[in-house]
Design a protein around this motif. Structure first.
Motif, PDB file in Angstrom:
ATOM      1  N   TYR A  76       5.613 -17.615  65.146  1.00  0.00           N
ATOM      2  CA  TYR A  76       7.036 -17.679  64.816  1.00  0.00           C
ATOM      3  C   TYR A  76       7.608 -16.304  64.555  1.00  0.00           C
ATOM      4  CZ  TYR A  76       6.463 -22.650  64.895  1.00  0.00           C
ATOM      5  OH  TYR A  76       6.202 -23.922  65.305  1.00  0.00           O
ATOM      6  N   LEU A  77       6.780 -15.443  63.957  1.00  0.00           N
ATOM      7  CA  LEU A  77       7.257 -14.081  63.776  1.00  0.00           C
ATOM      8  C   LEU A  77       7.470 -13.427  65.141  1.00  0.00           C
ATOM      9  CD1 LEU A  77       8.027 -11.600  62.250  1.00  0.00           C
ATOM     10  CD2 LEU A  77       5.613 -11.055  61.944  1.00  0.00           C
ATOM     11  N   PRO A 115      -1.785  -3.612  58.176  1.00  0.00           N
ATOM     12  CA  PRO A 115      -0.853  -4.703  58.481  1.00  0.00           C
ATOM     13  C   PRO A 115      -0.732  -5.655  57.290  1.00  0.00           C
ATOM     14  CG  PRO A 115      -2.346  -4.342  60.321  1.00  0.00           C
ATOM     15  CD  PRO A 115      -2.870  -3.524  59.167  1.00  0.00           C
ATOM     16  N   VAL A 116       0.497  -6.081  57.034  1.00  0.00           N
ATOM     17  CA  VAL A 116       0.794  -6.862  55.836  1.00  0.00           C
ATOM     18  C   VAL A 116       0.523  -8.348  56.083  1.00  0.00           C
ATOM     19  CG1 VAL A 116       2.633  -7.444  54.202  1.00  0.00           C
ATOM     20  CG2 VAL A 116       2.544  -5.168  55.225  1.00  0.00           C
ATOM     21  N   GLU A 117      -0.103  -8.992  55.111  1.00  0.00           N
ATOM     22  CA  GLU A 117      -0.338 -10.436  55.219  1.00  0.00           C
ATOM     23  C   GLU A 117       0.909 -11.186  54.759  1.00  0.00           C
ATOM     24  OE1 GLU A 117      -3.905 -11.831  53.404  1.00  0.00           O
ATOM     25  OE2 GLU A 117      -5.152 -10.279  54.328  1.00  0.00           O
ATOM     26  N   ILE A 118       1.306 -12.193  55.520  1.00  0.00           N
ATOM     27  CA  ILE A 118       2.470 -12.986  55.136  1.00  0.00           C
ATOM     28  C   ILE A 118       2.108 -14.466  55.145  1.00  0.00           C
ATOM     29  CG2 ILE A 118       4.912 -13.422  55.542  1.00  0.00           C
ATOM     30  CD1 ILE A 118       5.159 -10.761  56.740  1.00  0.00           C
ATOM     31  N   PRO A 119       1.565 -14.941  54.041  1.00  0.00           N
ATOM     32  CA  PRO A 119       1.173 -16.345  53.971  1.00  0.00           C
ATOM     33  C   PRO A 119       2.380 -17.248  54.208  1.00  0.00           C
ATOM     34  CG  PRO A 119       0.369 -15.139  52.050  1.00  0.00           C
ATOM     35  CD  PRO A 119       1.304 -14.227  52.782  1.00  0.00           C
ATOM     36  N   GLY A 120       2.167 -18.306  54.952  1.00  0.00           N
ATOM     37  CA  GLY A 120       3.234 -19.292  55.134  1.00  0.00           C
ATOM     38  C   GLY A 120       4.142 -19.026  56.318  1.00  0.00           C
ATOM     39  N   VAL A 121       3.996 -17.870  56.966  1.00  0.00           N
ATOM     40  CA  VAL A 121       4.796 -17.604  58.168  1.00  0.00           C
ATOM     41  C   VAL A 121       3.819 -17.476  59.338  1.00  0.00           C
ATOM     42  CG1 VAL A 121       6.393 -16.029  59.300  1.00  0.00           C
ATOM     43  CG2 VAL A 121       6.567 -16.415  56.843  1.00  0.00           C
ATOM     44  N   VAL A 139       0.720 -14.959  59.439  1.00  0.00           N
ATOM     45  CA  VAL A 139       0.668 -13.570  59.878  1.00  0.00           C
ATOM     46  C   VAL A 139      -0.375 -12.785  59.088  1.00  0.00           C
ATOM     47  CG1 VAL A 139       1.969 -11.410  60.067  1.00  0.00           C
ATOM     48  CG2 VAL A 139       3.106 -13.609  60.538  1.00  0.00           C
ATOM     49  N   ASN A 140      -1.406 -12.364  59.777  1.00  0.00           N
ATOM     50  CA  ASN A 140      -2.460 -11.495  59.226  1.00  0.00           C
ATOM     51  C   ASN A 140      -3.262 -12.081  58.075  1.00  0.00           C
ATOM     52  OD1 ASN A 140      -1.941  -9.362  61.025  1.00  0.00           O
ATOM     53  ND2 ASN A 140      -0.250  -8.638  59.757  1.00  0.00           N
ATOM     54  N   LYS A 164       8.210 -14.868  67.880  1.00  0.00           N
ATOM     55  CA  LYS A 164       9.399 -15.448  68.496  1.00  0.00           C
ATOM     56  C   LYS A 164      10.668 -14.862  67.880  1.00  0.00           C
ATOM     57  CE  LYS A 164      11.147 -19.941  69.692  1.00  0.00           C
ATOM     58  NZ  LYS A 164      11.141 -21.322  69.224  1.00  0.00           N
ATOM     59  N   ALA A 165      10.661 -14.754  66.558  1.00  0.00           N
ATOM     60  CA  ALA A 165      11.825 -14.183  65.881  1.00  0.00           C
ATOM     61  C   ALA A 165      12.050 -12.759  66.362  1.00  0.00           C
ATOM     62  CB  ALA A 165      11.609 -14.202  64.371  1.00  0.00           C
TER      63      ALA A 165
END
Ligand SMILES: Nc1ncnc2c1ncn2[C@@H]1O[C@H](COP(=O)(O)OP(=O)(O)OP(=O)(O)O)[C@@H](O)[C@H]1O
Ligand SMILES: [Mg+2]
Lengths: 255, 438
Positions: free
Chosen positions: A97-98, A87-93, A142-143, A100-101
């Motif tokens: 919220y992901l 699984p990919v890390e997404i700093p700042g998100v 995220v992650n 929900k999107a």
């Protein structure tokens, strides 16, 4: 639901998949096993629409449509979900919220109204409990900084919230402790339904004790070398892959 | 056309008597020295190592005029939108302090906060050492011009041990095209004192003008100063800024610089860790688009032992914009046990955008810890794919990831109203449906 015919896939001109045939019907659970590097993640990524792979031959139909024409986001909205091996890390998100999107993208696609904040949170908290996860993971990026096991649970959490029609789980069991494995398997089993199909990529027969597959396939050298019932997984556990690969012929054999 | 030197000499002759402190012989002398230096050196050229990526020929050609000294008709209502809650606000319109738009509340004993012009009028001796002729050479023609022409700015003095809890918001507003504005800020934080300043540059309208500002800061023993900057000049403006910081023993200094506006921007930050155990943090974010060109040159001198410096700049470049980052860290022979870290990360959103990034570490001491790194890249395709695989549009995924990249820098701001303002500005660049995701 999913029909893969003679699928050939290359990365940077290097052939990885060399003629995959696989049919998955609604309600079925298929397990894909096979040695490291045999192309299992490649198959999962191609089905999810990753653009780093080139399909050189073959076709994939999903619910009667040509899947390969659809963008990754459209595939997701049409009900395909890939639980990533890494699984990919997404700093700042933020995780929530992901979610929900993702939920709203799906609902919009189906012509349903967006979930209001209260209903959405209730839904997520419910699934969170099912996955034995802490609420604070929702509000983290995220992650990012998640432990290996937390990342895997987070993938299943997303799946539980999104309720896909076709779930592709790429080694979701790797890196899980025994308790976590039971939790994740419980989450997956809770989602088994006649309308839903699942493809589990795994190295371990152990997972299949909890999630009993309808069929087991062995991917070797870019092809499905062998298919069978759940007892095939046990046999692989005992005998390894050598005999399957030998039966499938030399690696460089080509099509 | 006459030469730039002639033009500015004529300008000086025309307006010198209207500049603050014009009756003070030492200041007159200092201004003339600045003018003479400019006449000699002129504007920087591409042949100068420090300016090789940034041409200021357009500034030289523009012949911007000094603003008239009279009050202009700006009403407080026109600038309220730029205000920040919970601050002491000093507004400078076209380079001159505007009491009507400003709001200086009660100050703790030991704090002097006033416009430079006012201090020159009533206690000029406070400034004689700072604004008189300087002995060392001017770092560039802009510094020399600033010395000759500065019209106002802030004077902040903190007596020993005084904490000014309310941040000071310096709002520089330009209302008309064609002007050259030279502003100067002087900050003296005595031992153990504490303050936070926000230097904020904005414009009414989208005209071309030159904003040339210089800030001179001394952070006394164990004092703590934070300098936050938000540059929102018009997209045709030329923004040239210098920040010089002299740090004493055990002092702490933080600079966070956000460059969003300006057609051509050049920022020079020079920090001297001039006594033991001084530490500084230099953060920055530049976001450019269209044909913007933003250049940051920073220089940190570790002059004495046990200094710590942390520098982190990020850039987001779109369109055919260009940015320059040059971060120089010099660890002098006496500065044993220095600890320096510098990083510059850039996100190129278009094939036509261009970044020149150059970390420059010069180490003359042997017992030091220094690291640096610079990266230039695109959005991570695996992150884009991950978001798309969850149903997020490709364009939205890209916007979201870009926002997240930039928001790392705004997230480091402690001052909540400014952080909120910046986040709003960043969000303003996102598609509607992505906004609710962050
Ligand atoms: N970007 C790439 N460039 C070149 N080869 C690649 C690239 N990505 C994957 N491969 C190769 O493709 C092959 C299949 O990889 P894939 O990840 O699909 O294997 P896998 O069956 O999932 O293995 P594992 O069990 O270790 O997860 C491997 O040999 C791998 O090295
Ligand atoms: Mg794999």
């Amino acid at each position: 639901m999913l029909d893969i015919r003679n699928l050939h896939v290359s990365i940077n001109d290097k052939p990885i998949l060399r003629g995959i045939d696989l049919t998955v019907r609604a309600g079925e659970v298929h397990a894909i096993m096979g040695p490291n590097g045999s192309g299992k993640s490649t198959l999962a990524h191609v089905l999810a629409g990753h653009e780093g792979y080139t399909v050189t031959a073959g076709e994939v139909r999903y619910l009667g449509r040509n899947l390969l024409e659809l963008s990754p986001e459209l595939r997701a909205r049409e009900g395909i979900f890939l639980a990533f091996q890494y699984p990919v890390e997404i700093p700042g998100v933020a995780n929530i919220y992901l979610l929900k999107a993702a939920v709203n993208a799906l609902r919009q696609h189906r012509g349903e109204p967006e979930l209001d904040a209260v209903d959405f949170l209730a839904l997520v908290k419910d699934k969170l409990k099912l996955m034995g996860m802490d609420t604070d993971l929702l509000y983290r990026s995220v992650n990012e900084g998640f432990s290996g096991g937390e990342k895997k649970r987070n993938e299943i959490l997303q799946m539980a919230v999104l309720e896909p029609r076709l779930a592709l789980l790429d080694e979701t069991d790797s890196g899980l402790d025994i308790d976590a494995l039971k939790v994740v398997a419980g989450g997956v089993n809770a989602m088994r339904s006649p309308e839903r199909a699942m493809v589990l990529v795994t190295h371990y027969q152990r997972l299949l004790n909890y999630i009993v597959p309808d069929q087991v396939h062995v991917l070797a050298q870019g092809r499905i070398a062998l298919s069978g019932g759940r007892e095939l997984a046990l046999e692989l556990e005992n005998r390894g892959y050598g005999w399957v690969e030998a039966a499938a012929g030399p690696a460089g054999g080509g099509a | 056309m006459n030469s730039a030197a002639d033009f500015y000499r004529d300008e000086f002759a025309r307006i010198a008597t209207t500049l603050p402190g014009s009756a003070l012989p030492w200041l007159r002398h200092g201004r003339e020295a600045g003018l003479a230096c400019f006449a000699e050196t002129g504007f920087p050229t591409l042949r100068q190592e420090d300016w090789k990526y940034t041409s200021v020929a357009a500034i030289e050609k523009s012949r911007f005029l000094s603003p008239p000294p009279t009050a202009n008709g700006v009403a407080p209502g026109q600038i309220d939108a730029w205000g920040l809650a919970g601050t002491q606000r000093l507004v400078f319109v076209n380079g001159r302090y505007q009491p009507r738009c400003s709001n200086i509340g009660a100050l703790p004993a030991g704090v002097t906060l006033a416009s430079l012009a006012e201090v020159l009028g009533r206690e000029s001796e406070r400034l004689e050492g700072v604004l008189g002729p300087r002995s060392d050479p001017y770092p560039s023609g802009f510094a020399a011009l600033n010395q000759a022409f500065f019209s106002d700015g802030v004077y902040l003095h903190l007596a020993a041990g005084v904490a000014l809890e309310t941040p000071v918001h310096l709002l520089f507003v330009t209302t008309e095209p064609g002007l050259a504005l030279h502003t100067r800020n002087v900050v003296r934080a005595e031992a153990g004192s504490r303050a936070c300043l926000i230097e904020h540059h904005v414009a009414l309208g989208d005209g071309a003008y030159l904003s040339n500002t210089a800030t001179d800061l001394v952070v006394g023993r164990d004092a703590e100063v934070e300098h936050l900057k938000l540059q929102q000049e018009s997209l045709k403006a030329f923004h040239v800024a210098a920040l010089d910081v002299d740090q004493q023993q055990g002092s702490r200094f933080v600079s966070r610089s956000f460059a969003l506006g300006g057609g051509l921007g050049r920022v020079d930050i020079r920090v001297g860790l001039n006594a033991e155990h001084a530490s500084c943090t230099l953060d920055g974010l530049y976001m450019t688009d269209g044909r913007q060109h933003i250049d940051h040159h920073t220089r940190i001198d570790h002059a004495q032992p046990y200094g710590t410096s942390r520098e982190f700049y990020k850039g987001v470049l779109a369109g055919a914009s260009r940015a320059v980052f040059n971060g120089r860290v010099i660890v002098h022979a006496d500065a044993q046990h220095s600890d320096a870290y510098q990083a510059n990360r850039n996100l190129l959103l278009s094939d036509n955008a261009e970044i020149d990034t150059k970390p420059q570490l010069e180490i003359y001491a042997d017992d030091v810890k220094c690291r640096h790194g610079a990266t230039v890249g695109q959005l991570d395709p695996e992150q884009v794919f991950y978001l798309r695989s969850r149903g997020v549009d490709e364009a939205d995924a890209r916007a979201l990831l870009t926002f997240a990249f930039a928001a790392e820098m705004t997230g480091r701001i402690d001052m909540a109203p400014l952080r909120a303002r910046l986040e709003k500005l960043l969000l303003g660049r996102l598609p509607e449906r992505v906004k609710e995701l962050v």
